[in-house]
Design an enzyme around this catalytic site. Structure first.
Site, short mmCIF file in Angstrom:
data_model
loop_
_atom_site.label_atom_id
_atom_site.label_comp_id
_atom_site.label_asym_id
_atom_site.label_seq_id
_atom_site.Cartn_x
_atom_site.Cartn_y
_atom_site.Cartn_z
N HIS A 1 0.82 -1.21 0.00
CA HIS A 1 0.00 0.00 0.00
C HIS A 1 0.86 1.28 0.00
O HIS A 1 0.34 2.36 -0.27
CB HIS A 1 -0.96 0.01 1.19
CG HIS A 1 -0.30 0.18 2.54
ND1 HIS A 1 0.02 -0.89 3.33
CD2 HIS A 1 0.07 1.29 3.23
CE1 HIS A 1 0.56 -0.45 4.46
NE2 HIS A 1 0.59 0.88 4.42
N SER B 1 4.70 2.54 7.93
CA SER B 1 4.41 1.34 7.13
C SER B 1 5.61 0.97 6.26
O SER B 1 6.21 1.81 5.57
CB SER B 1 3.20 1.58 6.23
OG SER B 1 2.05 1.77 7.03
N ASP C 1 0.38 -7.77 1.26
CA ASP C 1 0.70 -6.35 1.50
C ASP C 1 2.22 -6.14 1.54
O ASP C 1 2.75 -5.46 2.40
CB ASP C 1 0.06 -5.86 2.80
CG ASP C 1 0.09 -4.33 2.92
OD1 ASP C 1 0.24 -3.67 1.87
OD2 ASP C 1 0.02 -3.81 4.05
#
Length: 563
Positions: free
Chosen positions: A290, A406, A323
């Site tokens: 993402h 992230s 992910d």
């Protein structure tokens, strides 16, 4: 003992060497010293020895017809022997001149003498004037004649008295004493002086207080405005060595920061920031899917290293189901890959360190512990078709993770990567890979590095990752405990793929799978997470319920090439 004393008429020497006065032969046995007569009365001339000189013991003066000096008395002649031609006195003469004040000779009378008669004190005449004392009637013999004293000039000065007792007269009237003065004027003067002194002291104290107050105010203003009168230098520790224990947070951060990068991604009208870390010296960098998703097919990805150097990067491969994504930078030398750990060794409570760029604050280091293991989470799903949903059997940590963290590494106590920070639980209850704009509430999740390593290797080799599958379709609407096999497939086909691992193990539509390798599962999402935590080809044991009966089946996971 009596050497140098004049002889006493009629006295004899006692056994101890003292002279004793001879007692008169009187019928009554009394003896009284002769009393002086009044100076104004006529008196017979004093006994004058041959030669016309008066007896030097008489202080009353000399007679008017005595003009020639008396011959000196021989030293061999006793003092008590009268001069030739002189009449012998009727009584023995005392050794001193008659006292005009009638006081006893030489103080109190001796033990042999009677007490003197009571006398009335009279006024003391001027010095040098003899005052007669009226005789007191007594049966004693008439006193010896005394030569009257010559008058003394009134203007003659009195001789100074050196002996304080020479003129002592116990019977004299007390001398006039000056009246005492009251002490009030003196005390009033003392009070005034004390009052002036007190006022002076009070005034001085007031002046000192005023001056001190003004000085203190000036100094206070100076300190308030300028921070001090002079240069301010506070105590400080000296310079220390920058080295830290390699197992400490500071030591781990010092080793890991050069291998952590910040990614700035833009494309398709979108932009974002994330974190990644170096996998090898060829320039491969692992991050979240993402993070690079906004770049799409023709977007821009800029990598910024801890040193501040930047480089452009390209996407090598990405997988939304895990992910994870791998990008590569070219032309960069001296890359330091981070060592990878083993997430299967992690235990709850182990210390961890998270590094990232929350809110584009590059190189941010936080620390915490492992809060839980194998926490099944799903994230994404913005597309609505489920193609962007990630299923992760995650490590839970309380190390602060915020938007921008992230893709960053989660390190163990030895500085080895055990997870990839991926999602946080936000305050509104949602689970978002970016967490929106809300901050950390102590619920962060990381993809285990064992899963990340396998996926990264596949992405570097083939550009895509394989997914382990059972070959069944799940009923995601089922609300009971466990994962139920759907009655029909998602594309209209059978719910159990023909020839797939599930069909071979004997799984039928409507079966409810309750355990995987002996661990309970409570939903379809959790069964997917547990399955994807394995590689294709791994063997699983499933516990399922059918018609109220429980049975166990074994199967070998297949693979799916679709991402």
């Amino acid at each position: 003992m009596n050497e140098g004393k004049p002889g006493t008429p009629g006295a004899s020497e006692g056994p101890d060497g003292d002279f004793v006065l001879a007692r008169p032969e009187r019928p009554d046995g009394d003896y009284e010293l002769p009393r002086p007569h009044d100076a104004t009365a006529s008196a017979p001339a004093a006994d004058v020895p041959d030669g016309g000189a008066p007896d030097p013991r008489h202080r009353g003066g000399t007679s008017a017809d005595a003009s020639e000096p008396a011959p000196a008395q021989s030293a061999d002649t006793p003092a008590s022997t009268p001069a030739p031609g002189a009449d012998a006195p009727a009584h023995p003469q005392p050794l001193h001149d008659p006292d005009p004040y009638s006081t006893p000779p030489y103080g109190e009378p001796g033990p042999w003498a009677p007490a003197p008669p009571v006398q009335h004190p009279a006024a003391t005449p001027a010095h040098g004037v003899a005052v007669g004392v009226p005789p007191v009637p007594h049966e004693a013999a008439p006193a010896a004649p005394v030569t009257p004293a010559a008058p003394v000039a009134q203007d003659a000065p009195a001789a100074p008295v050196t002996d304080p007792w020479a003129r002592y007269d116990p019977w004299a009237a007390p001398a006039a004493v000056a009246p005492l003065q009251q002490a009030d004027p003196v005390e009033e003067d003392v009070r005034r002086r004390r009052g002036r002194r007190r006022r002076a002291l009070a005034g001085g104290a007031l002046v000192i207080a005023l001056v001190s107050g003004v000085a203190g105010g000036v100094v206070g203003v100076q300190l308030e405005r300028n921070g001090g009168i002079g240069a301010v230098e506070l105590p400080q520790a000296g310079v220390e060595a920058p080295d830290r224990d390699p197992d400490s947070v500071a030591g781990i951060a010092a080793q890991a920061l050069p291998s952590v990068v910040t990614l700035h991604v833009s494309g398709g009208g979108k932009a974002g920031t994330g974190t990644g870390f170096v996998l090898d010296d060829r320039g491969h960098i692992l991050t979240n899917d993402h993070v690079v998703e906004p770049a799409g097919e023709d977007g821009d990805i800029t990598v910024t290293f801890h040193s501040g150097d930047t480089a452009e990067a390209t996407v090598v491969g990405r997988d939304s189901g895990y992910d994870l994504a791998v990008v590569r930078v070219k032309g960069v030398r001296g890359l330091a890959p981070l060592p990878l750990g083993n997430s299967d060794n992690v235990q709850v409570g182990d210390p961890v360190v998270a590094i990232g760029a929350p809110f584009d604050l590059a190189g941010t280091v936080t620390s915490g512990i492992i809060s839980a293991r194998e926490r099944p989470i799903t994230a994404g799903g913005e597309k609505g078709d489920g193609s962007d949903v990630s299923y992760v059997d995650a490590l839970q940590t309380d190390a602060p993770i915020n938007p921008g963290n992230s893709g960053g590494p989660l390190l163990d106590g030895k500085g080895r990567v055990i997870g990839i920070n991926s999602a946080i639980r936000s305050a509104d209850g949602g689970l978002d890979p970016e967490g929106g704009q809300s901050g950390s509430i102590g619920l962060g999740f990381a993809i285990p590095i064992n899963q990340g390593k396998r996926v990264a290797e596949e992405l570097i080799e083939t550009g895509k990752a394989t997914h382990p599958v059972i070959g069944i379709t799940l009923d995601m609407e089922y609300s009971g405990d466990g994962a139920r096999v759907a009655a029909e497939g998602s594309d209209g086909g059978p719910p159990v793929s023909t020839g797939g691992p599930g069909a071979e193990a004997g799984i039928r539509p409507g079966d409810v799978i309750t355990k995987v390798d002996g661990r309970p599962v409570h939903s379809g999402e959790e069964l997917i997470v547990k399955t994807r935590a394995h590689r294709p080809g791994d063997r699983l044991e499933l516990t399922l319920e059918r018609g109220g009966e429980e049975r166990t089946v074994s199967l070998v996971l297949g693979s799916s090439d679709d991402g």
